[in-house]
Each structure stands twice: as C-alpha cells, then as structure tokens.
Write an enzyme that holds these catalytic residues in place. Sequence first.
Site, short mmCIF file in Angstrom:
data_model
loop_
_atom_site.label_atom_id
_atom_site.label_comp_id
_atom_site.label_asym_id
_atom_site.label_seq_id
_atom_site.Cartn_x
_atom_site.Cartn_y
_atom_site.Cartn_z
N ALA A 15 -6.46 -15.81 2.70
CA ALA A 15 -5.74 -14.70 3.33
C ALA A 15 -5.34 -13.65 2.30
O ALA A 15 -5.40 -12.44 2.57
CB ALA A 15 -4.51 -15.22 4.08
N GLY A 18 -8.47 -11.84 1.72
CA GLY A 18 -8.84 -11.13 2.94
C GLY A 18 -7.99 -9.90 3.19
O GLY A 18 -8.48 -8.88 3.69
N ASP A 19 -6.72 -9.98 2.83
CA ASP A 19 -5.81 -8.84 2.99
C ASP A 19 -6.33 -7.63 2.21
O ASP A 19 -6.42 -6.53 2.75
CB ASP A 19 -4.41 -9.24 2.50
N THR A 20 -6.71 -7.84 0.98
CA THR A 20 -7.18 -6.72 0.16
C THR A 20 -8.57 -6.25 0.56
O THR A 20 -8.86 -5.06 0.53
CB THR A 20 -7.10 -7.06 -1.35
N GLU A 23 -8.03 -4.23 3.80
CA GLU A 23 -7.35 -2.96 3.53
C GLU A 23 -8.28 -1.99 2.79
O GLU A 23 -8.29 -0.79 3.09
CB GLU A 23 -6.07 -3.18 2.72
#
Length: 131
Positions: A15, A18-20, A23
């Site tokens: 996660a 995955g967040d970066t 984004e």
Amino acid sequence: MDNINLATVSPLVLAYLGDTVYESYVREYLISKNVNKKVNDLHKTAIKYVKAKAQANIILTIEDSLTEEEHRIYKRGRNQKSHTSPKNADIIDYKNATGFEALIGYLHMKKDYDRLNEIMKKGIEITEDNM
C-alpha cells in the site's frame, strides 16, 4: 526487486508503494490535461482523485472484475491492522483505500504494467464520473 516473493511482502508495504504509484499516475494525467495550470491548483485537483473516499469508490466499483489473485491482495490490504488512523476519512473508506493501494503496489512490483495501467485508467474514469 526481482528476487522478492510477493506473497511474503506486507500488505502495508504494498500500500505504501501503491499510494505513490497511483498519485504519480494521477499527477501525470492532470499535468497532461492542464500543462499550464498552477502547481497549487494541480495539487488541489489531485486530492480529489487520491483521497480515501475516491480510492474506496474505485475498488468497490471494480471489485467484481478483479482476478482471484488481485482480490486476495486487495482483501489482505483492506484487512491489515494499521497503526495509523485516518485524518480525513471514515475508517471503512480508509481500509478499502488501503486495499486498493496494496493492489496497485502489488501490480507494480509484479511488473504487470498493462493490468496496472488498466486499473489506474479505470480509476480516473470512475472518479471523474463521480465529480
């Protein structure tokens, strides 16, 4: 990264990645549409795409189209005990968003870029349909 067994990677680590990844995808998309927009305006727009509620909506919309493996990764991320609490989101949206981010991180580490781009593109469409 080629020698990593993805089944053993923490869903929160997936996660985090995955967040970066998501984004960055959103930022590139917004810049391509609004190349002369001010950075502050781009940032405010990007938030609408990457906030927990938007990500939760994406994963819940595409959940039926996930493969068995993708669904397992999403659920591992969603069900993982987090040591932080959401600042601007309800806990259910936050957990679903974490599952979405874990899936994005997993696909990125797996180097399944076709599927990754397919899901991120669909995520943009879903988010824009709800704006």
